[in-house]
Enzyme design. Structure first.
Site, mmCIF file in Angstrom:
data_model
loop_
_atom_site.group_PDB
_atom_site.id
_atom_site.type_symbol
_atom_site.label_atom_id
_atom_site.label_comp_id
_atom_site.label_asym_id
_atom_site.label_seq_id
_atom_site.Cartn_x
_atom_site.Cartn_y
_atom_site.Cartn_z
ATOM 1 C CB THR A 155 71.056 92.795 -31.603
ATOM 2 O OG1 THR A 155 70.407 93.607 -31.149
ATOM 3 C CG2 THR A 155 70.369 92.025 -32.869
ATOM 4 C CB SER A 196 62.221 86.361 -27.983
ATOM 5 O OG SER A 196 63.373 87.036 -27.744
ATOM 6 C CB SER A 197 66.877 83.305 -27.460
ATOM 7 O OG SER A 197 66.330 82.034 -28.366
ATOM 8 C CG ASP A 242 62.887 85.467 -34.195
ATOM 9 O OD1 ASP A 242 63.825 85.011 -34.889
ATOM 10 O OD2 ASP A 242 62.911 86.403 -33.148
ATOM 11 C CG ASN A 245 65.992 87.922 -36.114
ATOM 12 O OD1 ASN A 245 66.207 87.265 -35.125
ATOM 13 N ND2 ASN A 245 65.593 87.465 -37.325
ATOM 14 N N GLY A 262 72.994 87.070 -29.124
ATOM 15 C CA GLY A 262 73.528 86.049 -29.937
ATOM 16 C C GLY A 262 72.678 84.917 -30.195
ATOM 17 N N GLY A 263 71.133 85.296 -30.298
ATOM 18 C CA GLY A 263 70.225 84.442 -30.986
ATOM 19 C C GLY A 263 69.811 83.171 -29.909
ATOM 20 N NE ARG A 281 59.770 88.554 -30.110
ATOM 21 C CZ ARG A 281 61.216 88.207 -30.871
ATOM 22 N NH1 ARG A 281 61.976 89.330 -31.096
ATOM 23 N NH2 ARG A 281 61.260 87.056 -31.574
#
Length: 568
Positions: free
Chosen positions: A383, A452-453, A423, A403, A473-474, A107
Site C-alpha cells: 500500500t 510479500s512483494s 497472502d 493489503n 501496488g501488490g 510483517r
C-alpha cells in the site's frame, strides 16, 4: 485469468496504483515535484502532509529513523484504507556512522491457531473479516525503528505529534479514499469509525470531505506515551481481539504478546556499477529484483529505454516469480533455498534461455530445484512507501501495508485491521486477490509470516547510498520499483521522469503483460512484434524515490497516488 486483472483494479483499495479519475493515464508530475532539490534532507511518500510530518521531525533535529516513524504514523491517518497501526511491513535502514544496512521485518503473522485449511471453501474469508487478520506488526516495527536507529534528540511524543494533530484537527478525503470507500461501502458503513464518514443515506465519502478520527488520536497518544506495549498487551490489544473474534477470527492476546520484530540480513548484488540492496524472505522483492538485474546485465550491458529493454525486463521476471511460487516462505518456519535459487550457475542457465527477438512462455523459464515442496498457491499486496534521507547520510526505505483496500474492512481502536492472511497459499490451488499462486512453503501455519512483494530498495555506489526507492501496488511493486530505479540510475533520467514513466508488468501467471496506457506506441509495437500477449491498464504501481546526487537530494513522489515530497 485475464478477467482477474480487470477485477484486481476494482479490489486494490490499498494499492495506490489505480486511478479513480476519469483520465485513463497516470497524471504527470507537477512542476514543483519535477524541480524539487534539497541540500540537507528529503522525504518522499504517498501524501504531502505525511511528507511534511517527516520534514518537521528532521527540522527539529531528528534523523531518518525518527522522520520515517513520524511519516508512517501520519500516513496511517491520511490513508486509512492503505496503511496504519493495524498492518505491518519491511524497513531497510542505512546507518551512515558505520555504513551498516539492516532489514527490519515487521510483517504481520498468523495466529497460533492458523492452519492450512483455515479459510475453507470461501475465497472471501481470507480477504475480509476476522479470519483474514494477522497479528499487526506496525506498532512494534515503528518502535524498533526508533529504538535501534533513532537519534535520541526527539522523543516518541514529538514523533507522534503530527499524526495526532491530523487525526484530531482533520484532513480532506482524497479521491482515492473516496473511490475505494465506495467499493467497500456496505462493510465500512457498519464500522464505528469509518461509518461516521459517510453522509446519511449515501454510499460514498465525498472527495474533499473533512474527516476526523478521535479514536485513532487516542491510540496514537497511547503510542506516544507507552510505545507498542498497549497494542500488544494492554487495553488496545483487548479491543483488537474483541473485534476480531466477533468476526470469527483466531487472534488471541497471547498471539499479540508473542509478536517480535525480526532483524534480518538484506540481500545484495552488484549490477551496472552499483550495489543493490533489498529484503529477503518473507519478502520476494529482493530475490526477484536482484535476479532480474543479474539477467539484464548479461543480456543488455548498456541498456537504452526502448523495446529491447522492456522485452528483456519482462523475460527476466518470469523465472523469479516462478521461484516464488515454488520455493519462498517464512524463513523462520521453512527452509528457503536462497543460495541455490541465486547460484551463478543457475543464473547462467536461465540467461541462456533468452531470445532477444521472441517472448517465451513462463514454463520455459522454470528451473525446478531438487527436493522442492509440491506446488500450491499464495501471494501478497502492498500500500504505502516512505523514503527519507537525512543530513547525516542515514537512509530509511520503508514499505507498510494492510493489503487490500481498508484491509479486513473493519477497525479497532480507530485503525483498519489488515487482511494480510490472503497472502498465504491455498491448498486447493486458487490464486489470491493479486492473481498469484504460491507453494507449500507459503501455506498458513502458527506464527508464520506470508510471502510479500514489498521491495524497499537502497542502492549504493562505493559503499555510499545513491538511491532510496520503493512502491505500492501488490505484486506489481517489484517490477515498478526496478523500472523506476533503472531509469533514474542506469539511464540517467531525472527522478521525476523516472517515477512518472509508463511501465510494464509480468508476474509469470497469468502469462501476459500488463501495459500502462500512455506507454510509447513504438515500445508497444516492439513488444507485440516479439510475441508478447498484452493487456492495457490505466495505472501500475506507484513509486517513491530519492536520488542522492553530488549537488543535492532529488525526491520524486508518484502522481499515480496522492504523493508528496518535502525537505530542506
Amino acid at each position: 485469468m485475464r478477467g482477474a486483472w480487470l477485477l484486481l483494479c476494482a479490489l486494490l483499495g490499498g494499492c495506490s496504483s489505480c486511478e479513480p479519475a476519469a483520465s485513463d493515464r497516470a497524471p504527470e508530475p507537477t512542476e514543483a515535484e519535477a524541480e524539487a532539490i534539497y541540500a540537507e534532507y528529503a522525504v518522499a511518500t504517498e501524501h504531502p502532509r505525511a511528507a511534511a510530518a517527516g520534514a518537521e521531525i528532521l527540522a527539529a533535529g531528528g534523523n531518518a529513523a525518527d522522520a520515517a516513524a513520524a511519516t508512517l504514523l501520519a500516513l496511517g491517518v491520511l490513508r486509512p484504507g492503505s496503511s496504519g497501526l493495524g498492518g505491518g511491513g519491511f524497513a531497510l535502514y542505512y546507518r551512515a556512522s558505520d555504513r551498516s544496512l539492516t532489514h527490519l521485518d515487521f510483517r504481520e503473522e498468523a495466529p497460533a491457531a492458523a492452519h492450512a485449511d483455515m479459510f475453507g471453501e470461501d475465497p472471501e474469508a481470507s480477504r475480509a473479516g476476522g479470519l483474514s487478520v494477522g497479528v499487526p506488526g506496525e506498532p512494534a516495527g515503528i518502535e524498533a525503528l526508533l529504538e535501534r536507529f533513532g537519534s535520541g534528540r526527539v522523543d516518541r511524543r514529538a514523533v507522534a505529534a503530527p499524526a495526532i494533530r491530523i487525526a484530531e484537527g482533520g484532513w480532506e478525503a482524497s479521491a482515492l479514499t473516496a473511490h475505494y470507500a465506495s467499493i467497500f461501502a456496505d462493510a465500512l458503513r457498519t464500522d464505528a469509525v469509518f461509518g461516521a464518514w459517510f453522509p446519511d443515506g449515501e454510499a460514498r465519502i465525498p472527495e474533499g470531505a473533512r474527516l476526523t478520527n478521535p479514536a485513532l488520536a487516542r491510540s496514537l497518544r497511547a503510542f506516544a506515551e507507552e510505545g507498542a506495549a498497549p497494542f500488544m498487551r494492554g487495553a488496545i490489544a483487548r479491543t483488537l481481539v474483541t473485534e476480531v473474534t466477533a468476526r470469527r477470527g483466531l487472534l488471541t492476546m497471547d498471539d499479540l504478546a508473542a509478536y517480535e520484530v525480526r532483524a534480518r540480513e538484506p540481500l545484495r548484488a552488484d549490477a551496472y556499477g552499483f550495489t543493490w540492496v533489498a529484503p529477503g524472505p518473507p519478502s520476494a522483492g529482493g530475490h526477484t529484483l536482484l535476479t532480474s538485474l543479474a539477467l539484464l546485465e548479461r543480456w543488455l550491458p548498456t541498456p537504452t529505454d526502448d523495446a529491447p529493454l522492456r522485452h528483456a525486463l519482462i523475460e527476466s521476471w518470469k523465472g523469479p516469480y516462478r521461484d516464488r511460487r515454488e520455493a519462498l516462505g517464512d524463513p523462520d518456519h521453512v527452509d528457503v533455498p536462497l543460495a541455490r535459487l541465486r547460484a551463478p550457475a543457475r543464473l547462467d542457465a536461465r540467461a541462456a534461455r533468452f531470445d532477444p527477438a521472441r517472448a517465451q512462455p513462463t514454463e520455459a523459464w522454470a528451473l525446478p530445484l531438487e527436493a522442492t515442496a509440491p506446488t500450491v498457491p499464495g501471494a501478497e499486496g502492498g500500500t504505502s512507501h516512505v523514503c527519507v534521507v537525512d543530513a547525516e547520510g542515514n537512509v530509511a526505505s520503508v514499505t507498510t501495508s494492510i493489503n487490500l483496500g481498508f484491509g479486513a474492512r473493519f477497525s479497532a481502536a480507530g485503525y483498519a485491521l489488515n487482511d494480510q492472511l490472503d497472502d498465504f497459499a491455498r491448498p486447493g490451488g486458487e490464486p489470491n486477490a493479486f492473481g498469484l499462486r504460491g507453494g507449500a512453503p507459503n501455506l498458513p501455519g502458527p506464527g508464520r509470516r506470508p510471502v510479500s512483494s514489498a521491495t524497499p530498495l537502497i542502492v549504493l555506489r562505493d559503499g555510499v547510498p545513491v538511491l532510496c526507492a520503493g512502491g505500492s501496488g501488490g505484486s506489481r511493486i517489484i517490477t515498478a520499483t526496478e523500472q523506476a530505479a533503472l531509469l533514474a540510475l542506469v539511464l540517467g533520467r531525472s527522478p521525476a521522469d523516472a517515477v512518472a514513466s509508463r511501465r510494464v508488468h509480468h508476474q509469470g501467471d497469468p502469462d501476459d503483460v500488463l501495459v500502462e496506457e500512455g506507454l510509447d506506441p513504438e515500445l508497444v509495437r516492439g513488444l507485440g512484434a516479439r510475441g508478447h500477449l498484452m493487456t492495457r491498464v490505466s495505472n501500475l504501481a506507484a513509486v517513491q524515490l530519492i536520488r542522492i546526487d553530488e549537488d543535492g537530494l532529488r525526491p520524486a513522489s508518484d502522481a499515480r497516488t496522492t504523493g508528496g515530497v518535502a525537505g530542506r
